[in-house]
Scaffold this motif. Structure first.
Motif, PDB file in Angstrom:
ATOM      1  N   GLY A  84       0.920  -0.646   0.242  1.00 50.24           N
ATOM      2  CA  GLY A  84       0.267   0.066   0.084  1.00 50.24           C
ATOM      3  C   GLY A  84       0.655   1.211   0.122  1.00 50.24           C
ATOM      4  O   GLY A  84       0.605   2.643  -0.515  1.00 50.24           O
ATOM      5  N   GLY A  85       1.791   1.693   0.220  1.00 54.11           N
ATOM      6  CA  GLY A  85       2.828   2.702   0.549  1.00 54.11           C
ATOM      7  C   GLY A  85       1.781   3.181   1.274  1.00 54.11           C
ATOM      8  O   GLY A  85       1.349   3.425   2.422  1.00 54.11           O
ATOM      9  N   ALA A  86       2.123   4.923   1.129  1.00 55.50           N
ATOM     10  CA  ALA A  86       2.426   5.593   1.777  1.00 55.50           C
ATOM     11  C   ALA A  86       0.825   6.195   0.755  1.00 55.50           C
ATOM     12  O   ALA A  86       1.024   6.412  -1.111  1.00 55.50           O
ATOM     13  N   VAL A  87       0.078   7.264   1.150  1.00 57.81           N
ATOM     14  CA  VAL A  87      -0.836   7.714   0.158  1.00 57.81           C
ATOM     15  C   VAL A  87      -0.297   8.328  -1.390  1.00 57.81           C
ATOM     16  O   VAL A  87       1.130   9.069  -0.815  1.00 57.81           O
ATOM     17  N   GLU A  93       6.014   2.244  -7.592  1.00 55.32           N
ATOM     18  CA  GLU A  93       6.938   2.218  -6.494  1.00 55.32           C
ATOM     19  C   GLU A  93       6.554   1.036  -5.283  1.00 55.32           C
ATOM     20  O   GLU A  93       7.045   0.719  -4.490  1.00 55.32           O
ATOM     21  N   ARG A  94       5.453   1.163  -5.568  1.00 56.14           N
ATOM     22  CA  ARG A  94       4.377   0.372  -4.112  1.00 56.14           C
ATOM     23  C   ARG A  94       4.511  -1.250  -3.980  1.00 56.14           C
ATOM     24  O   ARG A  94       5.130  -1.146  -3.349  1.00 56.14           O
ATOM     25  N   LEU A  95       5.626  -1.466  -5.720  1.00 52.67           N
ATOM     26  CA  LEU A  95       5.218  -2.932  -5.395  1.00 52.67           C
ATOM     27  C   LEU A  95       7.108  -3.720  -5.116  1.00 52.67           C
ATOM     28  O   LEU A  95       6.772  -4.451  -5.204  1.00 52.67           O
ATOM     29  N   GLN A  96       7.740  -2.500  -5.105  1.00 54.08           N
ATOM     30  CA  GLN A  96       8.693  -2.500  -4.964  1.00 54.08           C
ATOM     31  C   GLN A  96       9.369  -4.222  -3.997  1.00 54.08           C
ATOM     32  O   GLN A  96      10.250  -5.175  -3.530  1.00 54.08           O
ATOM     33  N   PRO A  97       8.808  -3.782  -3.122  1.00 54.55           N
ATOM     34  CA  PRO A  97       9.303  -5.124  -1.633  1.00 54.55           C
ATOM     35  C   PRO A  97       8.688  -6.388  -1.560  1.00 54.55           C
ATOM     36  O   PRO A  97       9.512  -7.567  -1.469  1.00 54.55           O
ATOM     37  N   LEU A  98       7.980  -6.678  -3.233  1.00 54.72           N
ATOM     38  CA  LEU A  98       7.985  -8.376  -3.678  1.00 54.72           C
ATOM     39  C   LEU A  98       8.801  -8.569  -3.869  1.00 54.72           C
ATOM     40  O   LEU A  98       8.880  -9.929  -4.855  1.00 54.72           O
ATOM     41  N   GLU A  99       9.386  -7.718  -4.648  1.00 55.11           N
ATOM     42  CA  GLU A  99      11.034  -8.112  -5.851  1.00 55.11           C
ATOM     43  C   GLU A  99      12.134  -9.329  -4.403  1.00 55.11           C
ATOM     44  O   GLU A  99      12.746  -9.771  -4.793  1.00 55.11           O
ATOM     45  N   LEU A 100      11.675  -9.059  -3.563  1.00 56.07           N
ATOM     46  CA  LEU A 100      12.675  -9.268  -2.228  1.00 56.07           C
ATOM     47  C   LEU A 100      11.552 -10.870  -1.353  1.00 56.07           C
ATOM     48  O   LEU A 100      12.249 -11.726  -0.505  1.00 56.07           O
ATOM     49  N   MET A 104       4.251 -13.290   3.045  1.00 50.98           N
ATOM     50  CA  MET A 104       3.697 -12.528   2.943  1.00 50.98           C
ATOM     51  C   MET A 104       3.720 -10.849   2.422  1.00 50.98           C
ATOM     52  O   MET A 104       4.385 -10.417   2.307  1.00 50.98           O
ATOM     53  N   ALA A 105       2.388 -10.635   1.817  1.00 54.09           N
ATOM     54  CA  ALA A 105       1.894  -8.904   1.748  1.00 54.09           C
ATOM     55  C   ALA A 105       1.104  -8.617   1.480  1.00 54.09           C
ATOM     56  O   ALA A 105       0.260  -9.567   1.503  1.00 54.09           O
ATOM     57  N   THR A 106       1.134  -7.361   2.278  1.00 53.13           N
ATOM     58  CA  THR A 106      -1.017  -6.673   1.488  1.00 53.13           C
ATOM     59  C   THR A 106      -0.855  -6.571   0.530  1.00 53.13           C
ATOM     60  O   THR A 106      -0.591  -6.107  -0.422  1.00 53.13           O
ATOM     61  N   LEU A 107      -2.460  -6.851   0.138  1.00 54.61           N
ATOM     62  CA  LEU A 107      -2.587  -6.541  -0.563  1.00 54.61           C
ATOM     63  C   LEU A 107      -4.344  -6.025  -0.411  1.00 54.61           C
ATOM     64  O   LEU A 107      -5.308  -6.408  -0.854  1.00 54.61           O
ATOM     65  N   ASP A 108      -4.310  -4.479  -1.204  1.00 55.22           N
ATOM     66  CA  ASP A 108      -5.293  -3.444  -0.758  1.00 55.22           C
ATOM     67  C   ASP A 108      -6.509  -3.774  -1.828  1.00 55.22           C
ATOM     68  O   ASP A 108      -6.104  -3.578  -3.473  1.00 55.22           O
ATOM     69  N   PHE A 114      -9.325   8.235   2.325  1.00 52.04           N
ATOM     70  CA  PHE A 114      -8.239   8.717   2.844  1.00 52.04           C
ATOM     71  C   PHE A 114      -8.014  10.223   3.932  1.00 52.04           C
ATOM     72  O   PHE A 114      -7.416  10.301   4.627  1.00 52.04           O
ATOM     73  N   GLY A 115      -9.270  11.084   3.946  1.00 48.57           N
ATOM     74  CA  GLY A 115      -9.512  11.826   4.998  1.00 48.57           C
ATOM     75  C   GLY A 115      -9.215  13.217   3.859  1.00 48.57           C
ATOM     76  O   GLY A 115      -8.218  12.697   3.136  1.00 48.57           O
ATOM     77  N   GLY A 116      -9.619  14.031   4.293  1.00 48.76           N
ATOM     78  CA  GLY A 116      -9.669  15.472   3.560  1.00 48.76           C
ATOM     79  C   GLY A 116      -9.644  15.599   1.593  1.00 48.76           C
ATOM     80  O   GLY A 116     -10.603  14.531   1.453  1.00 48.76           O
ATOM     81  N   ASP A 117      -8.578  15.953   1.330  1.00 49.97           N
ATOM     82  CA  ASP A 117      -8.502  15.451  -0.525  1.00 49.97           C
ATOM     83  C   ASP A 117      -7.727  14.150  -0.681  1.00 49.97           C
ATOM     84  O   ASP A 117      -7.957  13.881  -1.900  1.00 49.97           O
ATOM     85  N   GLU A 118      -7.437  13.128   0.353  1.00 53.46           N
ATOM     86  CA  GLU A 118      -6.399  12.089   0.246  1.00 53.46           C
ATOM     87  C   GLU A 118      -7.396  11.319  -0.698  1.00 53.46           C
ATOM     88  O   GLU A 118      -8.242  11.168   0.354  1.00 53.46           O
ATOM     89  N   ILE A 119      -6.728  10.420  -0.990  1.00 53.97           N
ATOM     90  CA  ILE A 119      -7.874   9.244  -1.584  1.00 53.97           C
ATOM     91  C   ILE A 119      -6.925   8.344  -2.015  1.00 53.97           C
ATOM     92  O   ILE A 119      -5.202   8.533  -2.325  1.00 53.97           O
ATOM     93  N   PHE A 120      -6.979   6.906  -1.900  1.00 56.56           N
ATOM     94  CA  PHE A 120      -5.747   5.958  -1.655  1.00 56.56           C
ATOM     95  C   PHE A 120      -6.261   4.933  -2.632  1.00 56.56           C
ATOM     96  O   PHE A 120      -7.449   4.562  -2.195  1.00 56.56           O
ATOM     97  N   VAL A 121      -5.266   5.361  -3.329  1.00 57.41           N
ATOM     98  CA  VAL A 121      -5.793   4.382  -4.997  1.00 57.41           C
ATOM     99  C   VAL A 121      -5.679   2.944  -5.263  1.00 57.41           C
ATOM    100  O   VAL A 121      -4.295   2.712  -5.218  1.00 57.41           O
TER     101      VAL A 121
END
Ligand code: KMH
Ligand code: ZN
Length: 277
Positions: A84-87, A93-100, A104-108, A114-121
């Motif tokens: 998920g990384g950051a909003v 960019e978010r996918l990089q840790p899968l190369e290790l 397990m990893a999170t799948l959003d 995500f509050g105010g004008d923020e959208i977690f896409v």
């Protein structure tokens, strides 16, 4: 009932030292927080990483450093990086840790306010792509759902073969923009899961203790840590992630639920059978 798996979400991407000085940024701080949480009973570390200055990053090498440091301190703990990384971060960019090749990893599983004008896409195509990368690298997805519709999305994608079964979910309760953190809402989500699925519950902020207690009673698992909550009680900031772990261990003990070791957590989640593709 299965033993209780405790995940410690030690850092997150949206909380800062300005809010609680004990939020870890450096690799050493992440290592220390992970170790104390593990000693207190956590078998999974949900991992975000930062620069030393606290800026969230999904940099593969920063993850490698942090994962090696955590493994050196607690060799058997399950490390679950965030995708998920950051909003505002791009998929690449978010996918990089899968190369290790983490276990397990999170799948959003959906987009949310995500509050105010923020959208977690997390569009449908992004979820399909992230799930494909996880399958290729032998990574078990933890389906992060912030609302009921995200369970439905995950189930549709599992039916089409994008997400392997049995599925594992994290029901995130009480995010501003997601489902509320009430007993009724949690029951609704739990009753919407497939019978063979495992699930963890995260309660954001003040919803945390009630949501986790319900999870313990319902046979689910729990997530605690600074990512979800910086207060131990009203007006009292936590000094470490371990304090949250200790509290849920106490609750579990009172309710007669034993806590899983990392080896037991791997068996419950089927991680022993994972296949590096
Ligand atoms: N930081 C949130 C925007 C995850 O780790 O996959 C997303 C998040 C979920 O923390
Ligand atoms: Zn996270």
């Amino acid at each position: 009932m299965e033993k209780l798996i405790i995940t410690a979400a030690i850092c997150g991407a949206e909380v800062s030292k300005a809010q609680n000085e004990h939020v870890p940024y450096t690799v050493k701080e992440l290592q220390e927080e992970a170790f104390m949480a593990y000693q207190a009973g956590a078998s999974i570390i949900h991992l975000h990483v930062r620069t030393d200055e606290g800026v969230p990053t999904q940099d593969r090498e920063r993850y490698r450093e942090a994962m090696e440091a955590i493994r050196a301190a607690c060799p058997d703990v399950i490390i679950q990086p965030s995708t998920g990384g950051a909003v505002g971060m791009e998929a690449k960019e978010r996918l990089q840790p899968l190369e290790l090749y983490p276990e397990m990893a999170t799948l959003d599983c959906g987009t949310l306010n995500f509050g105010g004008d923020e959208i977690f896409v997390n569009t449908e195509n992004m979820i399909i792509d992230f799930a494909a990368r996880m399958r290729e690298n032998g990574v078990k997805p933890e389906c992060e759902v912030f609302d009921k519709s995200m369970i439905d999305m995950a189930l549709r994608l599992a039916e089409k073969g994008h997400i392997p079964k049995p599925m594992h979910f994290n029901l995130v309760m009480g995010v501003n923009g997601g489902i509320a953190g009430t007993p009724r809402d949690l029951l609704f989500l739990v009753e919407s899961l497939p019978k063979d699925a495992t699930f963890t519950v995260s309660g954001i902020g003040r919803t945390q203790t009630a949501m986790l207690t319900m999870a313990v009673l319902l046979g689910g698992h729990v997530r605690v840590g600074f990512e979800d909550n910086i207060y131990l009680e009203k007006g009292v900031k936590a000094q470490s992630n371990a304090q949250f772990v200790e509290r849920v261990v106490r609750i579990a003990k009172e309710l007669g639920r034993a806590v899983a070791t990392p080896a037991q957590a791997r068996r419950i989640l089927g991680l022993e059978e994972r296949n590096h593709g």
